[in-house]
Design a protein around this motif. Structure first.
Motif, PDB file in Angstrom:
ATOM      1  N   UNK A 329       1.643   0.973  43.722  1.00  0.00           N
ATOM      2  CA  UNK A 329       1.915   2.421  43.782  1.00  0.00           C
ATOM      3  C   UNK A 329       1.218   3.145  42.633  1.00  0.00           C
ATOM      4  N   UNK A 330       0.667   4.306  42.940  1.00  0.00           N
ATOM      5  CA  UNK A 330      -0.044   5.088  41.916  1.00  0.00           C
ATOM      6  C   UNK A 330       0.820   6.171  41.291  1.00  0.00           C
ATOM      7  N   UNK A 331       1.665   6.806  42.096  1.00  0.00           N
ATOM      8  CA  UNK A 331       2.448   7.937  41.579  1.00  0.00           C
ATOM      9  C   UNK A 331       3.849   7.538  41.163  1.00  0.00           C
ATOM     10  N   UNK A 332       4.422   6.544  41.820  1.00  0.00           N
ATOM     11  CA  UNK A 332       5.759   6.081  41.448  1.00  0.00           C
ATOM     12  C   UNK A 332       5.642   5.073  40.315  1.00  0.00           C
ATOM     13  N   UNK A 343       8.238  10.734  39.255  1.00  0.00           N
ATOM     14  CA  UNK A 343       8.852   9.867  40.262  1.00  0.00           C
ATOM     15  C   UNK A 343       8.867   8.417  39.810  1.00  0.00           C
ATOM     16  N   UNK A 344       9.946   7.731  40.175  1.00  0.00           N
ATOM     17  CA  UNK A 344      10.152   6.346  39.752  1.00  0.00           C
ATOM     18  C   UNK A 344      10.727   5.537  40.909  1.00  0.00           C
ATOM     19  N   UNK A 379       1.478   7.946  48.857  1.00  0.00           N
ATOM     20  CA  UNK A 379       1.569   6.781  47.983  1.00  0.00           C
ATOM     21  C   UNK A 379       2.463   5.709  48.626  1.00  0.00           C
ATOM     22  N   UNK A 380       3.591   6.133  49.178  1.00  0.00           N
ATOM     23  CA  UNK A 380       4.522   5.173  49.802  1.00  0.00           C
ATOM     24  C   UNK A 380       3.967   4.613  51.115  1.00  0.00           C
TER      25      UNK A 380
END
Ligand SMILES: *Cc1c(COP(=O)(O)O)cnc(C)c1O
Length: 391
Positions: A329-332, A343-344, A379-380
């Motif tokens: 994942x890039x953003x989480x 975001x996590x 991303x997901x």
């Protein structure tokens, strides 16, 4: 700010966030000064002796700490509040202030894991017994109350698994038997759930999360009713609790924008939760704001909004597939804590003793930040592709 202090009780919650505790600012500034203080000077021997000065010693309060604490007490609708160096410190200090050897504590089974460790470790060693109860107990809590039960501790929604508690029913039953009701109110940030209006005597928050809101400070805070305050405050002072001035200032700064941040967290989280609910890889989404969530009815009755924290149970798949999904994942980000702008996601396995966790598939906890939700979904989506390829 207007020269006359506004009557906060007539103002709406959003306005109170903006104007609360502004009387601690001086010289026309909007914000209070950050007082780095230990020594406070007294002009005369008389002033030393009669203890009439508003501020006496750094640890016992400064305009910076009083501004933050007053603003939190206003937000929560309690009598007064006191700051601690972390959420965990606020919880342990509050429990120790009210419990003594021989007392019994009823703790919700879905409590934050560190709270459980504190009860099973330090409290047990002091001869204070903890039993865990089903978060969905409601008024049935009465059956668990013993003659020596002092406190019923709630956390709603529950850590990780998001069960919504019927706090008014629990509080009513607990008060009838002479117990105090505490709540870990971190999920609502004290803004979406009014603990005192729903019967709690004490509300504790990890201000580390949404109050600070920027993932850069640890801080806790305990708010009490008028009746609970004297006992809490005395123990708090005896335990030497306080916090650093820069941290308290950052928390007060965060508080001013709490409403707008939470509104966006809520909106983004709804979009992600609904999208996740429609994915074939997902078994269930645990988020009380979703209309089909088991906790939705009570959430709608008692809360005025939802934050960005929810959980997801995946259909059974291997640990390696979950790792493939999350690693790329890039953003989480992967990390503990939540309530910041970002975001996590973290995998989790709940620790339960009064109830059982029966989900077959792996569970993930998401914190949805302030990014554009479409980017988060992309991303997901790629994450689910990796999961499918490896399963
Ligand atoms: C994070 C958290 C705490 C502990 O707060 P810290 O500031 O990390 O010590 C307590 N309760 C809940 C629900 C939390 O999420």
């Amino acid at each position: 700010m207007a020269k006359n202090k506004p009557d906060l009780t007539t103002l709406k919650a959003e306005t109170r966030l903006v104007v609360a505790a502004r009387e601690y600012a001086e010289h026309g500034m909007v914000n209070p000064a950050v007082y780095h203080a230990s020594t406070v000077l007294y002009p005369t021997v008389k002033s030393l002796r009669d203890e009439s000065q508003a501020y006496s010693y750094g640890r016992e309060g400064t305009p910076t700490s009083r501004a933050f604490e007053t603003a939190i007490a206003t937000l929560e609708g309690g009598h007064d509040a006191a700051v601690s160096p972390s959420g965990a410190a606020a919880i342990s200090t509050t429990l120790l202030a009210f419990l003594k050897t021989g007392d019994h504590l009823l703790m919700v089974d879905t409590t934050y894991h560190r709270t459980r460790k504190f009860c099973d470790g330090l409290l047990k060693g002091l001869g204070i017994e903890t039993t865990y109860y089903d978060p969905l107990a409601g008024s049935d809590i009465a059956a668990h109350i013993r003659p020596n039960t002092r406190v019923v501790f709630c956390e709603s929604p529950g850590s990780q698994t998001m069960e919504v508690q019927d706090i008014p029913a629990i509080a009513d039953a607990a008060h009838k038997k002479g117990c105090l009701v505490f709540i870990d109110n971190t999920w609502s940030a004290g803004f979406y759930f009014n603990a005192f209006a729903h019967g709690c005597d004490v509300s504790i928050q990890a201000a580390t999360k949404y109050i600070v809101g920027h993932s850069d400070t640890m801080l806790g805070v305990t708010t009490c009713s008028k009746e609970a305050w004297p006992q809490f405050k005395e123990a708090y002072l005896l335990m030497g609790q306080f916090a650093g001035p820069d941290d308290m200032y950052l928390a007060l700064r965060g508080l001013r924008t709490l409403d707008v941040r939470l509104e966006r967290h809520h909106r983004n989280a709804m979009k992600l939760a609904e999208w996740l609910r429609g994915r074939s890889e997902v078994e269930t989404v645990l988020y009380p704001a979703l209309s089909n969530d088991p906790g939705h009815r009570i959430w709608k009755r008692d809360f005025t909004g939802a934050c960005g924290l929810f959980s997801v149970v995946l259909k059974p798949t291997s640990r390696e597939s979950v790792a493939a999904m999350l690693n790329g994942l890039n953003l989480f980000g992967m990390g503990f804590s939540w309530g910041g702008f970002e975001s996590l996601v973290v995998p989790f396995k709940p620790h339960r003793t009064a109830t059982s966790w029966t989900a077959m598939g792996p569970a993930l906890r998401f914190h949805i930040g302030l990014e554009n939700p479409d980017d988060l979904i992309d991303d997901l989506k790629q994450g689910f592709e990796r999961l499918k390829k490896t399963s």
